[in-house]
Design an enzyme around this catalytic site. Structure first.
Site, PDB file in Angstrom:
ATOM      1  N   ARG A 156      44.624   3.344  20.367  1.00  0.00           N
ATOM      2  CA  ARG A 156      43.868   4.478  20.097  1.00  0.00           C
ATOM      3  C   ARG A 156      44.682   5.182  18.890  1.00  0.00           C
ATOM      4  O   ARG A 156      45.681   4.641  18.565  1.00  0.00           O
ATOM      5  CB  ARG A 156      43.849   5.624  21.173  1.00  0.00           C
ATOM      6  CG  ARG A 156      43.336   5.124  22.351  1.00  0.00           C
ATOM      7  CD  ARG A 156      43.334   6.447  23.384  1.00  0.00           C
ATOM      8  NE  ARG A 156      42.815   7.580  23.341  1.00  0.00           N
ATOM      9  CZ  ARG A 156      43.482   8.878  23.457  1.00  0.00           C
ATOM     10  NH1 ARG A 156      44.857   8.538  23.800  1.00  0.00           N
ATOM     11  NH2 ARG A 156      43.036   9.911  23.091  1.00  0.00           N
ATOM     12  N   ARG A 187      56.912  19.031  27.453  1.00  0.00           N
ATOM     13  CA  ARG A 187      57.804  19.998  26.467  1.00  0.00           C
ATOM     14  C   ARG A 187      59.258  19.791  26.564  1.00  0.00           C
ATOM     15  O   ARG A 187      59.700  20.116  27.395  1.00  0.00           O
ATOM     16  CB  ARG A 187      57.054  21.445  26.509  1.00  0.00           C
ATOM     17  CG  ARG A 187      57.534  22.180  25.756  1.00  0.00           C
ATOM     18  CD  ARG A 187      56.827  23.496  25.861  1.00  0.00           C
ATOM     19  NE  ARG A 187      57.254  24.340  26.775  1.00  0.00           N
ATOM     20  CZ  ARG A 187      56.632  25.212  27.575  1.00  0.00           C
ATOM     21  NH1 ARG A 187      55.137  25.300  27.423  1.00  0.00           N
ATOM     22  NH2 ARG A 187      57.012  26.055  28.456  1.00  0.00           N
ATOM     23  N   LYS A 234      54.694   4.492  29.006  1.00  0.00           N
ATOM     24  CA  LYS A 234      53.390   3.977  29.039  1.00  0.00           C
ATOM     25  C   LYS A 234      53.498   2.641  29.900  1.00  0.00           C
ATOM     26  O   LYS A 234      53.655   1.612  29.271  1.00  0.00           O
ATOM     27  CB  LYS A 234      52.846   3.860  27.964  1.00  0.00           C
ATOM     28  CG  LYS A 234      51.420   3.710  27.743  1.00  0.00           C
ATOM     29  CD  LYS A 234      50.837   4.254  26.330  1.00  0.00           C
ATOM     30  CE  LYS A 234      49.249   3.671  26.019  1.00  0.00           C
ATOM     31  NZ  LYS A 234      48.718   4.391  24.957  1.00  0.00           N
TER      32      LYS A 234
HETATM   33  C1  BTN Z   1      45.745   2.821  23.723  1.00  0.00           C
HETATM   34  O1  BTN Z   1      46.229   3.328  22.501  1.00  0.00           O
HETATM   35  O2  BTN Z   1      46.491   3.501  24.605  1.00  0.00           O
HETATM   36  C2  BTN Z   1      44.897   2.013  23.684  1.00  0.00           C
HETATM   37  C3  BTN Z   1      45.185   0.635  24.074  1.00  0.00           C
HETATM   38  C4  BTN Z   1      43.978  -0.298  24.175  1.00  0.00           C
HETATM   39  C5  BTN Z   1      44.283  -2.000  24.229  1.00  0.00           C
HETATM   40  C6  BTN Z   1      43.188  -2.641  24.562  1.00  0.00           C
HETATM   41  S1  BTN Z   1      43.807  -4.365  24.841  1.00  0.00           S
HETATM   42  C7  BTN Z   1      42.000  -4.908  25.201  1.00  0.00           C
HETATM   43  C8  BTN Z   1      41.164  -4.052  24.189  1.00  0.00           C
HETATM   44  N1  BTN Z   1      41.289  -4.703  22.826  1.00  0.00           N
HETATM   45  C9  BTN Z   1      41.875  -3.948  21.867  1.00  0.00           C
HETATM   46  O3  BTN Z   1      41.929  -4.535  20.707  1.00  0.00           O
HETATM   47  N2  BTN Z   1      42.400  -2.848  22.375  1.00  0.00           N
HETATM   48  C10 BTN Z   1      42.220  -2.855  23.529  1.00  0.00           C
END
Ligand code: BTN
Length: 327
Positions: A121, A325, A186
Protein backbone atom coordinates in the site's frame (compact mmCIF):
# COMPACT_ATOMS: atom_id res chain seq x y z
CA UNK A 1 12.28 -25.85 -21.95
CA UNK A 2 11.66 -22.13 -21.27
CA UNK A 3 14.12 -20.33 -18.98
CA UNK A 4 11.48 -19.94 -16.25
CA UNK A 5 10.70 -23.68 -16.41
CA UNK A 6 14.39 -24.49 -16.06
CA UNK A 7 14.57 -22.29 -12.97
CA UNK A 8 11.56 -24.09 -11.48
CA UNK A 9 13.19 -27.42 -12.29
CA UNK A 10 16.45 -26.36 -10.62
CA UNK A 11 14.59 -25.47 -7.41
CA UNK A 12 12.62 -28.73 -7.54
CA UNK A 13 15.87 -30.70 -7.79
CA UNK A 14 17.44 -28.75 -4.93
CA UNK A 15 14.32 -29.22 -2.79
CA UNK A 16 15.61 -32.66 -1.69
CA UNK A 17 18.20 -30.76 0.38
CA UNK A 18 21.11 -32.73 -1.08
CA UNK A 19 24.11 -31.35 -2.96
CA UNK A 20 23.80 -31.24 -6.75
CA UNK A 21 26.71 -30.37 -8.99
CA UNK A 22 26.25 -27.84 -11.78
CA UNK A 23 27.19 -30.58 -14.22
CA UNK A 24 24.54 -32.98 -12.90
CA UNK A 25 21.84 -30.30 -12.86
CA UNK A 26 22.81 -29.21 -16.38
CA UNK A 27 22.85 -32.78 -17.69
CA UNK A 28 19.45 -33.63 -16.21
CA UNK A 29 17.85 -30.41 -17.44
CA UNK A 30 19.56 -30.35 -20.82
CA UNK A 31 21.40 -27.05 -20.38
CA UNK A 32 25.04 -26.03 -19.87
CA UNK A 33 26.77 -25.65 -16.50
CA UNK A 34 27.11 -21.95 -17.23
CA UNK A 35 23.35 -21.69 -17.73
CA UNK A 36 22.79 -23.45 -14.38
CA UNK A 37 25.18 -21.01 -12.69
CA UNK A 38 23.14 -18.12 -14.10
CA UNK A 39 19.87 -19.58 -12.86
CA UNK A 40 21.37 -20.17 -9.41
CA UNK A 41 22.61 -16.57 -9.28
CA UNK A 42 19.17 -15.27 -10.24
CA UNK A 43 17.48 -17.46 -7.62
CA UNK A 44 19.93 -16.17 -4.99
CA UNK A 45 19.07 -12.60 -6.03
CA UNK A 46 15.42 -13.51 -5.54
CA UNK A 47 16.20 -14.39 -1.92
CA UNK A 48 16.58 -18.16 -2.15
CA UNK A 49 19.40 -19.18 0.14
CA UNK A 50 21.57 -21.50 -2.00
CA UNK A 51 25.17 -22.14 -1.03
CA UNK A 52 27.86 -23.88 -3.02
CA UNK A 53 30.73 -26.06 -1.84
CA UNK A 54 33.73 -26.70 -4.06
CA UNK A 55 33.63 -30.27 -5.39
CA UNK A 56 30.10 -30.92 -4.10
CA UNK A 57 27.91 -28.38 -5.86
CA UNK A 58 24.85 -26.45 -4.80
CA UNK A 59 22.55 -27.00 -1.85
CA UNK A 60 19.70 -25.10 -0.22
CA UNK A 61 20.73 -23.64 3.14
CA UNK A 62 17.24 -24.25 4.54
CA UNK A 63 14.61 -26.80 3.55
CA UNK A 64 11.94 -25.44 1.23
CA UNK A 65 8.30 -26.45 0.76
CA UNK A 66 7.36 -25.61 -2.81
CA UNK A 67 3.80 -24.66 -3.69
CA UNK A 68 1.86 -27.42 -5.41
CA UNK A 69 -1.17 -26.52 -7.50
CA UNK A 70 -2.77 -30.01 -7.31
CA UNK A 71 -2.33 -30.11 -3.53
CA UNK A 72 -3.78 -26.65 -2.91
CA UNK A 73 -6.61 -27.30 -5.37
CA UNK A 74 -7.49 -30.61 -3.73
CA UNK A 75 -7.55 -28.97 -0.29
CA UNK A 76 -9.98 -26.36 -1.68
CA UNK A 77 -11.98 -28.84 -3.76
CA UNK A 78 -15.08 -29.03 -1.59
CA UNK A 79 -15.54 -25.29 -1.86
CA UNK A 80 -15.46 -25.62 -5.68
CA UNK A 81 -15.24 -22.00 -6.67
CA UNK A 82 -12.72 -20.53 -9.10
CA UNK A 83 -9.40 -21.66 -10.53
CA UNK A 84 -6.13 -21.80 -8.69
CA UNK A 85 -2.97 -20.96 -10.60
CA UNK A 86 0.50 -21.47 -9.12
CA UNK A 87 3.31 -19.49 -10.72
CA UNK A 88 7.02 -19.66 -10.10
CA UNK A 89 8.43 -16.14 -10.52
CA UNK A 90 6.17 -13.25 -11.48
CA UNK A 91 6.36 -9.45 -11.28
CA UNK A 92 3.30 -9.17 -9.03
CA UNK A 93 0.39 -11.58 -8.55
CA UNK A 94 -1.95 -8.56 -8.45
CA UNK A 95 -0.64 -7.35 -11.82
CA UNK A 96 -0.89 -10.87 -13.22
CA UNK A 97 -4.62 -11.02 -12.44
CA UNK A 98 -5.31 -7.40 -13.39
CA UNK A 99 -3.99 -8.12 -16.89
CA UNK A 100 -6.66 -10.81 -17.39
CA UNK A 101 -9.77 -9.32 -15.75
CA UNK A 102 -12.15 -9.89 -18.72
CA UNK A 103 -11.41 -13.63 -18.66
CA UNK A 104 -11.56 -14.15 -14.90
CA UNK A 105 -14.27 -15.71 -12.76
CA UNK A 106 -15.03 -14.74 -9.19
CA UNK A 107 -12.82 -16.66 -6.79
CA UNK A 108 -9.99 -17.19 -9.30
CA UNK A 109 -6.70 -17.15 -7.45
CA UNK A 110 -3.03 -17.01 -8.30
CA UNK A 111 -0.09 -17.69 -6.03
CA UNK A 112 3.63 -17.30 -6.76
CA UNK A 113 6.90 -18.51 -5.26
CA UNK A 114 8.51 -15.09 -5.72
CA UNK A 115 7.59 -11.61 -6.92
CA UNK A 116 10.10 -9.32 -8.63
CA UNK A 117 7.85 -6.24 -8.32
CA UNK A 118 5.67 -7.04 -5.32
CA UNK A 119 3.66 -3.98 -4.35
CA UNK A 120 2.36 -2.80 -1.00
CA UNK A 121 0.00 0.00 0.00
CA UNK A 122 0.96 3.66 -0.38
CA UNK A 123 3.31 2.86 -3.28
CA UNK A 124 5.62 0.76 -1.10
CA UNK A 125 7.52 -2.30 -2.29
CA UNK A 126 6.44 -5.68 -0.87
CA UNK A 127 9.65 -7.63 -0.38
CA UNK A 128 8.90 -11.06 -1.86
CA UNK A 129 11.79 -13.53 -1.52
CA UNK A 130 11.57 -16.94 -3.15
CA UNK A 131 9.53 -19.54 -1.27
CA UNK A 132 9.63 -17.52 1.95
CA UNK A 133 6.04 -16.33 2.21
CA UNK A 134 2.65 -16.52 0.55
CA UNK A 135 1.99 -14.09 -2.29
CA UNK A 136 -1.61 -14.55 -3.27
CA UNK A 137 -4.20 -12.62 -5.30
CA UNK A 138 -7.88 -13.28 -5.86
CA UNK A 139 -10.36 -11.75 -8.31
CA UNK A 140 -13.94 -10.79 -7.42
CA UNK A 141 -16.62 -8.73 -9.18
CA UNK A 142 -19.01 -6.62 -7.09
CA UNK A 143 -22.28 -5.13 -8.27
CA UNK A 144 -22.90 -1.51 -7.32
CA UNK A 145 -19.67 0.28 -8.20
CA UNK A 146 -16.85 1.36 -5.93
CA UNK A 147 -19.23 1.99 -3.05
CA UNK A 148 -19.93 -1.73 -2.84
CA UNK A 149 -16.35 -2.45 -1.74
CA UNK A 150 -16.18 -0.03 1.19
CA UNK A 151 -14.93 -2.06 4.11
CA UNK A 152 -13.74 -4.99 1.98
CA UNK A 153 -10.13 -4.58 3.06
CA UNK A 154 -11.10 -4.99 6.72
CA UNK A 155 -12.86 -8.24 5.87
CA UNK A 156 -9.74 -9.52 4.11
CA UNK A 157 -7.73 -8.93 7.29
CA UNK A 158 -10.32 -11.05 9.12
CA UNK A 159 -10.08 -13.78 6.46
CA UNK A 160 -6.30 -14.00 6.99
CA UNK A 161 -6.71 -14.23 10.77
CA UNK A 162 -9.38 -16.94 10.32
CA UNK A 163 -7.04 -18.98 8.10
CA UNK A 164 -4.28 -18.72 10.71
CA UNK A 165 -6.64 -19.61 13.58
CA UNK A 166 -8.00 -22.59 11.64
CA UNK A 167 -4.43 -23.94 11.67
CA UNK A 168 -3.91 -23.30 15.38
CA UNK A 169 -1.91 -20.09 15.07
CA UNK A 170 -2.68 -17.75 17.93
CA UNK A 171 -1.69 -14.29 19.09
CA UNK A 172 -2.60 -12.46 15.89
CA UNK A 173 -4.63 -9.24 15.69
CA UNK A 174 -5.66 -6.53 13.26
CA UNK A 175 -4.34 -3.03 12.80
CA UNK A 176 -6.75 -0.67 11.04
CA UNK A 177 -7.49 -0.88 8.22
CA UNK A 178 -6.13 -4.27 7.20
CA UNK A 179 -2.71 -5.22 8.53
CA UNK A 180 -2.32 -8.47 10.41
CA UNK A 181 -0.09 -8.02 13.43
CA UNK A 182 1.62 -10.31 15.92
CA UNK A 183 3.74 -9.22 18.87
CA UNK A 184 3.48 -5.59 17.71
CA UNK A 185 4.90 -6.33 14.25
CA UNK A 186 3.42 -6.81 10.80
CA UNK A 187 2.82 -10.42 9.77
CA UNK A 188 0.63 -9.89 6.69
CA UNK A 189 -0.65 -7.08 4.48
CA UNK A 190 -3.45 -6.53 2.00
CA UNK A 191 -3.51 -4.58 -1.27
CA UNK A 192 -6.88 -4.27 -2.98
CA UNK A 193 -6.99 -2.78 -6.45
CA UNK A 194 -10.38 -1.90 -7.93
CA UNK A 195 -11.37 -1.04 -11.49
CA UNK A 196 -14.73 0.00 -12.87
CA UNK A 197 -17.18 2.86 -13.44
CA UNK A 198 -19.03 4.67 -10.65
CA UNK A 199 -22.37 2.83 -10.96
CA UNK A 200 -21.41 -0.37 -12.79
CA UNK A 201 -19.56 -3.49 -11.68
CA UNK A 202 -16.42 -3.07 -9.66
CA UNK A 203 -13.62 -5.49 -10.54
CA UNK A 204 -11.37 -6.17 -7.56
CA UNK A 205 -8.01 -7.84 -7.32
CA UNK A 206 -7.36 -8.66 -3.69
CA UNK A 207 -3.67 -9.22 -2.90
CA UNK A 208 -2.36 -10.80 0.30
CA UNK A 209 1.24 -11.13 1.41
CA UNK A 210 1.85 -13.35 4.46
CA UNK A 211 5.36 -13.74 5.88
CA UNK A 212 6.27 -17.36 6.66
CA UNK A 213 10.06 -17.52 7.04
CA UNK A 214 11.93 -14.61 5.50
CA UNK A 215 15.64 -15.18 4.86
CA UNK A 216 18.23 -13.32 6.93
CA UNK A 217 19.25 -11.42 3.81
CA UNK A 218 15.99 -9.43 3.99
CA UNK A 219 16.97 -5.99 5.20
CA UNK A 220 14.94 -3.62 3.06
CA UNK A 221 11.66 -3.63 4.97
CA UNK A 222 10.90 -0.17 6.29
CA UNK A 223 8.54 -1.17 9.11
CA UNK A 224 8.68 -3.62 12.02
CA UNK A 225 7.85 -7.08 10.65
CA UNK A 226 7.57 -10.64 11.85
CA UNK A 227 7.17 -13.98 10.11
CA UNK A 228 5.34 -17.11 11.26
CA UNK A 229 8.61 -18.81 12.17
CA UNK A 230 9.38 -16.08 14.70
CA UNK A 231 5.94 -16.08 16.33
CA UNK A 232 6.58 -19.25 18.32
CA UNK A 233 3.67 -21.04 16.65
CA UNK A 234 4.19 -24.32 14.85
CA UNK A 235 4.42 -23.36 11.17
CA UNK A 236 1.96 -25.30 9.01
CA UNK A 237 2.95 -26.82 5.69
CA UNK A 238 3.01 -24.02 3.11
CA UNK A 239 0.39 -25.64 0.84
CA UNK A 240 -1.96 -26.23 3.77
CA UNK A 241 -1.59 -22.59 4.73
CA UNK A 242 -2.17 -21.47 1.13
CA UNK A 243 -5.32 -23.59 0.88
CA UNK A 244 -6.70 -22.28 4.20
CA UNK A 245 -6.05 -18.73 3.03
CA UNK A 246 -7.78 -19.30 -0.32
CA UNK A 247 -10.80 -20.95 1.33
CA UNK A 248 -11.18 -18.20 3.92
CA UNK A 249 -10.75 -15.44 1.35
CA UNK A 250 -13.49 -16.90 -0.83
CA UNK A 251 -15.77 -17.57 2.13
CA UNK A 252 -15.39 -14.09 3.65
CA UNK A 253 -15.73 -12.26 0.33
CA UNK A 254 -18.85 -14.20 -0.58
CA UNK A 255 -20.51 -13.18 2.69
CA UNK A 256 -19.31 -9.59 2.29
CA UNK A 257 -20.73 -9.41 -1.26
CA UNK A 258 -24.14 -10.43 0.07
CA UNK A 259 -24.38 -8.72 3.46
CA UNK A 260 -21.64 -6.07 3.56
CA UNK A 261 -19.50 -5.35 6.61
CA UNK A 262 -22.21 -5.82 9.27
CA UNK A 263 -21.64 -9.57 9.94
CA UNK A 264 -17.94 -8.87 10.56
CA UNK A 265 -18.19 -5.78 12.75
CA UNK A 266 -17.97 -7.45 16.15
CA UNK A 267 -15.24 -9.89 15.13
CA UNK A 268 -13.13 -7.05 13.73
CA UNK A 269 -13.42 -4.94 16.89
CA UNK A 270 -12.45 -7.95 19.02
CA UNK A 271 -9.22 -8.36 17.06
CA UNK A 272 -8.39 -4.64 16.97
CA UNK A 273 -4.89 -4.29 18.46
CA UNK A 274 -5.41 -0.57 19.22
CA UNK A 275 -8.80 -0.78 20.88
CA UNK A 276 -8.75 1.46 23.98
CA UNK A 277 -5.10 2.31 23.31
CA UNK A 278 -3.61 5.77 22.83
CA UNK A 279 -2.84 6.13 19.12
CA UNK A 280 -1.58 8.61 16.57
CA UNK A 281 -3.22 8.89 13.17
CA UNK A 282 -1.07 10.39 10.43
CA UNK A 283 -3.15 12.19 7.81
CA UNK A 284 -1.78 13.93 4.70
CA UNK A 285 -1.68 17.35 6.37
CA UNK A 286 -1.80 16.73 10.14
CA UNK A 287 -1.68 14.17 12.88
CA UNK A 288 -4.48 13.30 15.26
CA UNK A 289 -3.97 11.99 18.77
CA UNK A 290 -6.76 9.89 20.22
CA UNK A 291 -7.83 6.64 21.81
CA UNK A 292 -8.83 3.77 19.49
CA UNK A 293 -12.51 2.80 19.69
CA UNK A 294 -12.78 0.22 16.92
CA UNK A 295 -14.61 0.89 13.64
CA UNK A 296 -17.97 2.33 12.58
CA UNK A 297 -20.53 0.50 10.41
CA UNK A 298 -18.71 1.46 7.19
CA UNK A 299 -15.22 0.52 8.39
CA UNK A 300 -14.11 4.03 9.38
CA UNK A 301 -11.73 4.30 12.33
CA UNK A 302 -13.30 5.63 15.55
CA UNK A 303 -11.13 7.73 17.84
CA UNK A 304 -11.98 9.40 21.13
CA UNK A 305 -10.32 12.79 21.05
CA UNK A 306 -9.70 15.07 24.02
CA UNK A 307 -10.15 18.69 22.93
CA UNK A 308 -8.30 21.73 24.28
CA UNK A 309 -11.15 22.53 26.71
CA UNK A 310 -10.92 19.05 28.25
CA UNK A 311 -14.08 17.64 26.67
CA UNK A 312 -13.95 14.32 24.82
CA UNK A 313 -15.64 13.68 21.46
CA UNK A 314 -15.68 10.74 19.09
CA UNK A 315 -14.61 11.27 15.46
CA UNK A 316 -14.38 8.91 12.50
CA UNK A 317 -11.61 8.73 9.92
CA UNK A 318 -11.42 7.00 6.55
CA UNK A 319 -7.75 7.38 5.65
CA UNK A 320 -4.32 7.78 7.17
CA UNK A 321 -1.81 5.57 8.92
CA UNK A 322 -2.37 4.63 12.51
CA UNK A 323 0.35 3.79 15.01
CA UNK A 324 0.65 3.45 18.75
CA UNK A 325 1.20 6.81 20.45
CA UNK A 326 4.56 7.15 22.15
CA UNK A 327 4.18 7.76 25.91
C1 BTN B 1 0.70 -3.77 2.38
O1 BTN B 1 1.41 -2.81 2.07
O2 BTN B 1 0.48 -4.05 3.56
C2 BTN B 1 0.07 -4.64 1.31
C3 BTN B 1 0.96 -5.76 0.89
C4 BTN B 1 0.32 -6.63 -0.17
C5 BTN B 1 1.31 -7.61 -0.78
C6 BTN B 1 0.65 -8.60 -1.68
S1 BTN B 1 1.70 -9.94 -2.11
C7 BTN B 1 0.54 -10.50 -3.28
C8 BTN B 1 -0.01 -9.25 -3.97
N1 BTN B 1 0.83 -8.86 -5.06
C9 BTN B 1 1.41 -7.68 -4.86
O3 BTN B 1 2.18 -7.12 -5.66
N2 BTN B 1 1.03 -7.20 -3.67
C10 BTN B 1 0.12 -8.08 -3.00
Amino acid sequence: MKKTDTKTAVVKMLADNQFHSGQQLGYTLGVSRAAIAKHIKHLQELGLDIHSVQGKGYRLSNPIQLLSQPRIASLCERQGQGNIEVLNIIDSTNDHLKAQIPELNMGDVCLAEAQTKGRGRHGRTWVSPYGASLYCSMYWRFEGGFQAVNGLSLVIGLAIVSALKELGISGVGLKWPNDVYCQGKKLAGVLIEAEGQMESDCHCVIGVGLNIGLPESVVAIDQPWIDLQQTGNEVPERNVLAAALVRQLRHHVQIFAEFGLAPFHVAWCELDIYRDSPVRLLLADRQILGVGKGIDETGGLLLDITYADGTVGQERFYGGEISVRPA
